[in-house]
Design an enzyme around this catalytic site. Structure first.
Site, PDB file in Angstrom:
ATOM      1  N   ASP A 391     -47.001  61.369  27.549  1.00 25.23           N
ATOM      2  CA  ASP A 391     -48.161  60.628  28.061  1.00 25.23           C
ATOM      3  C   ASP A 391     -48.791  61.276  29.287  1.00 25.23           C
ATOM      4  O   ASP A 391     -50.012  61.273  29.437  1.00 25.23           O
ATOM      5  CB  ASP A 391     -47.757  59.192  28.445  1.00 25.23           C
ATOM      6  CG  ASP A 391     -47.324  58.382  27.244  1.00 25.23           C
ATOM      7  OD1 ASP A 391     -47.617  58.799  26.115  1.00 25.23           O
ATOM      8  OD2 ASP A 391     -46.684  57.335  27.445  1.00 25.23           O
TER       9      ASP A 391
HETATM   10  P1  NAP Z   1     -43.194  59.779  27.493  1.00 29.45           P
HETATM   11  O1  NAP Z   1     -44.667  59.756  27.360  1.00 29.45           O
HETATM   12  O2  NAP Z   1     -42.473  58.505  27.339  1.00 29.45           O
HETATM   13  O3  NAP Z   1     -42.659  60.863  26.455  1.00 29.45           O
HETATM   14  C1  NAP Z   1     -41.352  61.281  26.502  1.00 29.45           C
HETATM   15  C2  NAP Z   1     -41.146  62.248  25.364  1.00 29.45           C
HETATM   16  O4  NAP Z   1     -39.844  62.775  25.536  1.00 29.45           O
HETATM   17  C3  NAP Z   1     -41.182  61.599  23.992  1.00 29.45           C
HETATM   18  O5  NAP Z   1     -42.414  61.857  23.355  1.00 29.45           O
HETATM   19  C4  NAP Z   1     -39.967  62.189  23.268  1.00 29.45           C
HETATM   20  O6  NAP Z   1     -40.414  62.899  22.111  1.00 29.45           O
HETATM   21  C5  NAP Z   1     -39.398  63.176  24.265  1.00 29.45           C
HETATM   22  N1  NAP Z   1     -37.945  63.154  24.282  1.00 29.45           N
HETATM   23  C6  NAP Z   1     -37.124  62.082  24.278  1.00 29.45           C
HETATM   24  N2  NAP Z   1     -35.842  62.476  24.244  1.00 29.45           N
HETATM   25  C7  NAP Z   1     -35.855  63.821  24.233  1.00 29.45           C
HETATM   26  C8  NAP Z   1     -34.852  64.817  24.217  1.00 29.45           C
HETATM   27  N3  NAP Z   1     -33.535  64.494  24.173  1.00 29.45           N
HETATM   28  N4  NAP Z   1     -35.217  66.112  24.242  1.00 29.45           N
HETATM   29  C9  NAP Z   1     -36.518  66.452  24.266  1.00 29.45           C
HETATM   30  N5  NAP Z   1     -37.517  65.560  24.274  1.00 29.45           N
HETATM   31  C10 NAP Z   1     -37.186  64.266  24.263  1.00 29.45           C
HETATM   32  O7  NAP Z   1     -42.734  60.389  28.908  1.00 29.45           O
HETATM   33  P2  NAP Z   1     -43.591  60.896  30.158  1.00 29.45           P
HETATM   34  O8  NAP Z   1     -44.598  61.911  29.741  1.00 29.45           O
HETATM   35  O9  NAP Z   1     -42.576  61.234  31.176  1.00 29.45           O
HETATM   36  O10 NAP Z   1     -44.407  59.628  30.581  1.00 29.45           O
HETATM   37  C11 NAP Z   1     -43.797  58.504  31.161  1.00 29.45           C
HETATM   38  C12 NAP Z   1     -44.371  57.256  30.553  1.00 29.45           C
HETATM   39  O11 NAP Z   1     -43.567  56.143  30.993  1.00 29.45           O
HETATM   40  C13 NAP Z   1     -45.796  56.994  31.000  1.00 29.45           C
HETATM   41  O12 NAP Z   1     -46.533  56.414  29.957  1.00 29.45           O
HETATM   42  C14 NAP Z   1     -45.606  56.005  32.144  1.00 29.45           C
HETATM   43  O13 NAP Z   1     -46.745  55.194  32.353  1.00 29.45           O
HETATM   44  C15 NAP Z   1     -44.420  55.209  31.636  1.00 29.45           C
HETATM   45  N6  NAP Z   1     -43.683  54.519  32.718  1.00 29.45           N
HETATM   46  C16 NAP Z   1     -43.241  55.247  33.767  1.00 29.45           C
HETATM   47  C17 NAP Z   1     -42.594  54.617  34.812  1.00 29.45           C
HETATM   48  C18 NAP Z   1     -42.130  55.366  36.018  1.00 29.45           C
HETATM   49  O14 NAP Z   1     -41.932  54.759  37.056  1.00 29.45           O
HETATM   50  N7  NAP Z   1     -41.928  56.673  35.920  1.00 29.45           N
HETATM   51  C19 NAP Z   1     -42.372  53.244  34.731  1.00 29.45           C
HETATM   52  C20 NAP Z   1     -42.808  52.545  33.612  1.00 29.45           C
HETATM   53  C21 NAP Z   1     -43.460  53.212  32.611  1.00 29.45           C
HETATM   54  P3  NAP Z   1     -39.409  63.139  20.877  1.00 29.45           P
HETATM   55  O15 NAP Z   1     -38.896  61.793  20.493  1.00 29.45           O
HETATM   56  O16 NAP Z   1     -40.272  63.775  19.860  1.00 29.45           O
HETATM   57  O17 NAP Z   1     -38.337  64.041  21.370  1.00 29.45           O
END
Ligand code: NAP
Length: 464
Positions: A391
Site C-alpha cells: 500500500d
Molecule cells: P501492506 O500494504 O499490508 O502489504 C504487505 C505486503 O507484504 C503484502 O502485500 C504481502 O504480499 C507481503 N508479505 C506478507 N508476508 C510476506 C512475507 N513473508 N514475505 C514477503 N512478503 C510478504 O504493507 P505496507 O505497504 O507496509 O502498508 C501498511 C498498511 O498497513 C497500510 O495500508 C497502512 O495504512 C496500514 N496500517 C499501518 C499501521 C501502522 O501504524 N504502521 C497501522 C494500521 C494500518 P504477499 O502476500 O503476496 O506476500
C-alpha cells in the site's frame, strides 16, 4: 490532598518531569533508549514514594502483586515477537483500564459500606472512571483477541449497529446521571459496569483486524484518561499527571496514524474498513502481466546499481528479513553503491515498526529517511527494492479518487529508474487493492518469502 506530605509532592513532580523528558527523548531513535530509562526511573520514584505514604495498609498484598506482575511482565517482554507488539500493548492498555475500574469500584464500595455520603466530585469522578475503565478493559481484550487470532479479525457487522450502540450508550448515560444524582446505589453500579463492558466489546468488534493498531493507540489514550480519572478519585497528583500524559500522547499518536493513512478517526471506528474492499483488487490482478525476476536478474541489477533505496513494509516484519537486508546493504556499500532506506510513516502494522526492525539489524540511523526527506531522491535512484511493502508504494493513492488509499502520501518507487518488488504473490496488502506498480515495465517481481529472497540474492551477489 491536604494530608499528602510535601516530600512526596516534590518527588511526584520530579517523576512527572522525568516522564516528560522520557517522552521527548522517545521521539528520536537515537535517544529513545535513554528516554525509556528516564520514564522508568520516574515510575520507580513514584511507586516508592506512594508506598511510603501512610495510607498504604497492607504491604504483603502489594509485594505479592509486584512479584507476580513482575515475573509475568518480564517473561512476556522477553519472549514476545516484534510482530506481536501491538497486541502486547493492547493487553497492557486493557489491564490499565481494568486497574482504574477497580480503584473506582473500591472507592465506591468503601463509601457504601461505611455509610459515608459522597460529594459531587467523588461521584462524578467515580462514574467517569468506571465508564472509561470498563470500555478500555473489554475493548482492549477484543483488540488483543483480533490481533492474536483468537477472535475473527474481520469486521463483525449487523444491521443498525451504530444505532444499537447509540441506544446502549444512552442507557449508560442514564445510569451515570442516576448514580451522580443519587450516589451509593450498588445495584445500578453493578449494572453500569456490566453494560459498559458490553459497550467496549460492541465498539471494537466492527473494526477490522488491520485497523487494530489505530484502535489500540486510541485505547491507550483511554487508559491514560481512565488513570487520570482514578487519580481524581484517589486525590493522587501523580496519577492525574501521568494519566493525562498517556491520554494526550495516545491521542496524538492516533491522529498521526489516521493522517498518514488518510483516514478519519470516525472512518476507522465506524467504517468497518476491510469488510468491503478486501476483494476489490484481487480480480484485477489476473488480467495483467508482470515481469517475473530470477535471482540472477535481481543480483545483476543490484550488482551494477550505483544507488539503491530499500523500501521495507509489513512483509519485512513477517518474514524477519531485516538482518539479511542489512547484510546485503553492507556488501553493496563495500562495492561503492549508495544505499538508503525509505521509511513510510504507516509501513508495517504499528508506528515505528520498520525503524525498530532495522535498528534490530544495526542499520545506522542516518541511513533511514522519512517519506518527505527521500521522496525526491527516487527519480535519481537506479534501483528501488520493495521488501514486503504494498500500500505504501501504490501509485493509485495519488490520483484514483475511488481508491481507499486516495490521498495517502506514498513513497515514489514508481519514479525510480527500476524497481524490484519482493513479495510472495500478487495478493493485495492491508487496504485490499491492486497495485499498478507491479505491472509497470520498469518493475521486476521477485515472488518469494522476504527472507528466502535475500538468501538467494546474497548468494548471487557473493558469487559475482
Ligand atoms: P501492506 O500494504 O499490508 O502489504 C504487505 C505486503 O507484504 C503484502 O502485500 C504481502 O504480499 C507481503 N508479505 C506478507 N508476508 C510476506 C512475507 N513473508 N514475505 C514477503 N512478503 C510478504 O504493507 P505496507 O505497504 O507496509 O502498508 C501498511 C498498511 O498497513 C497500510 O495500508 C497502512 O495504512 C496500514 N496500517 C499501518 C499501521 C501502522 O501504524 N504502521 C497501522 C494500521 C494500518 P504477499 O502476500 O503476496 O506476500
Amino acid at each position: 490532598m491536604e494530608s499528602t506530605p510535601t516530600y512526596s509532592l516534590v518527588a511526584y513532580l520530579i517523576a512527572a518531569v522525568l516522564f516528560i523528558i522520557g517522552l521527548m527523548r522517545m521521539g528520536n531513535p537515537k535517544t529513545a533508549r535513554t528516554g525509556n530509562i528516564c520514564a522508568a526511573t520516574g515510575m520507580f520514584i513514584a511507586i516508592v514514594i506512594t508506598l511510603l505514604l501512610k495510607e498504604v495498609l497492607n504491604y504483603t498484598m502489594i509485594l505479592i502483586g509486584i512479584v507476580i506482575g513482575g515475573i509475568i511482565g518480564g517473561v512476556v517482554a522477553r519472549t514476545v515477537k516484534m510482530t506481536q507488539m501491538p497486541q502486547m500493548v493492547g493487553i497492557y492498555n486493557g489491564f490499565g483500564g481494568g486497574g482504574s475500574l477497580l480503584i473506582a469500584l473500591a472507592e465506591f464500595f468503601r463509601y457504601v459500606s461505611q455509610g459515608q455520603s459522597m460529594t459531587l466530585e467523588n461521584s462524578v469522578t467515580i462514574v467517569l472512571t468506571v465508564l472509561i475503565g470498563s470500555i478500555t478493559l473489554s475493548g482492549s481484550m477484543i483488540a488483543f483477541g483480533k490481533l492474536q487470532g483468537l477472535v475473527s479479525s474481520r469486521p463483525i457487522t449487523y444491521p443498525l449497529q451504530n444505532i444499537w450502540n447509540g441506544i446502549i450508550f444512552l442507557a449508560v448515560l442514564a445510569m451515570m446521571i442516576y448514580l451522580i444524582a443519587v450516589p451509593g446505589n450498588a445495584a445500578i453500579m453493578v449494572a453500569l459496569v456490566a453494560v459498559t463492558l458490553v459497550l467496549g466489546v460492541l465498539l471494537v468488534i466492527p473494526i477490522g483486524g488491520a485497523d487494530m493498531p489505530v484502535v489500540i493507540s486510541l485505547l491507550n489514550s483511554y487508559s491514560g484518561i481512565a488513570g487520570a480519572a482514578a487519580g481524581f478519585v484517589l486525590g493522587n497528583m501523580f496519577l492525574i499527571i501521568s494519566g493525562a500524559l498517556v491520554g494526550a500522547a495516545g491521542f496524538i499518536l492516533t491522529r498521526i496514524m489516521c493522517k498518514a493513512m488518510n483516514r478519519s478517526l470516525g472512518n476507522v471506528m465506524f467504517g468497518a474498513f476491510g469488510a468491503v474492499v478486501q476483494t476489490a483488487g484481487a480480480g484485477a490482478a489476473g488480467e495483467k502481466s508482470v515481469r517475473e525476476a530470477t535471482p540472477e536478474d535481481v543480483g545483476m541489477l543490484l550488482g551494477y546499481a550505483k544507488s539503491v533505496i530499500f523500501v521495507p513494509g509489513y512483509g519485512l516484519a513477517t518474514s524477519q528479513a531485516q538482518h539479511l537486508v542489512a547484510e546485503l546493504a553492507g556488501i553493496l556499500e563495500e562495492k561503492g553503491t549508495d544505499v538508503k532506506y525509505a521509511v513510510h510513516p504507516v509501513a508495517g502494522r504499528m508506528p515505528g515498526h520498520m525503524n525498530v526492525l532495522l535498528a534490530e539489524a544495526n542499520v545506522p540511523y542516518d541511513k533511514l529517511f522519512d517519506l518527505d526527506e527521500i521522496n525526491n531522491d527516487f527519480e535519481r535512484t537506479d534501483v528501488a527494492v520493495v521488501v514486503g511493502a504494498n500500500d505504501v508504494v501504490n501509485p493509485d493513492a495519488r490520483n484514483m479518487t475511488d481508491s481507499p488509499l486516495y490521498g495517502m502520501p506514498i513513497l515514489n518507487v514508481d519514479r525510480a529508474k527500476s524497481a524490484i518488488v519482493i513479495k510472495r504473490s500478487l495478493s493485495p496488502g492491508f487496504a485490499g487493492v491492486d497495485n499498478p506498480l507491479f505491472y509497470m515495465d520498469k518493475t521486476m517481481m521477485f515472488f518469494r518469502d522476504g527472507k528466502q529472497a535475500f538468501v538467494e540474492i546474497l548468494e548471487e551477489i557473493k558469487n559475482m
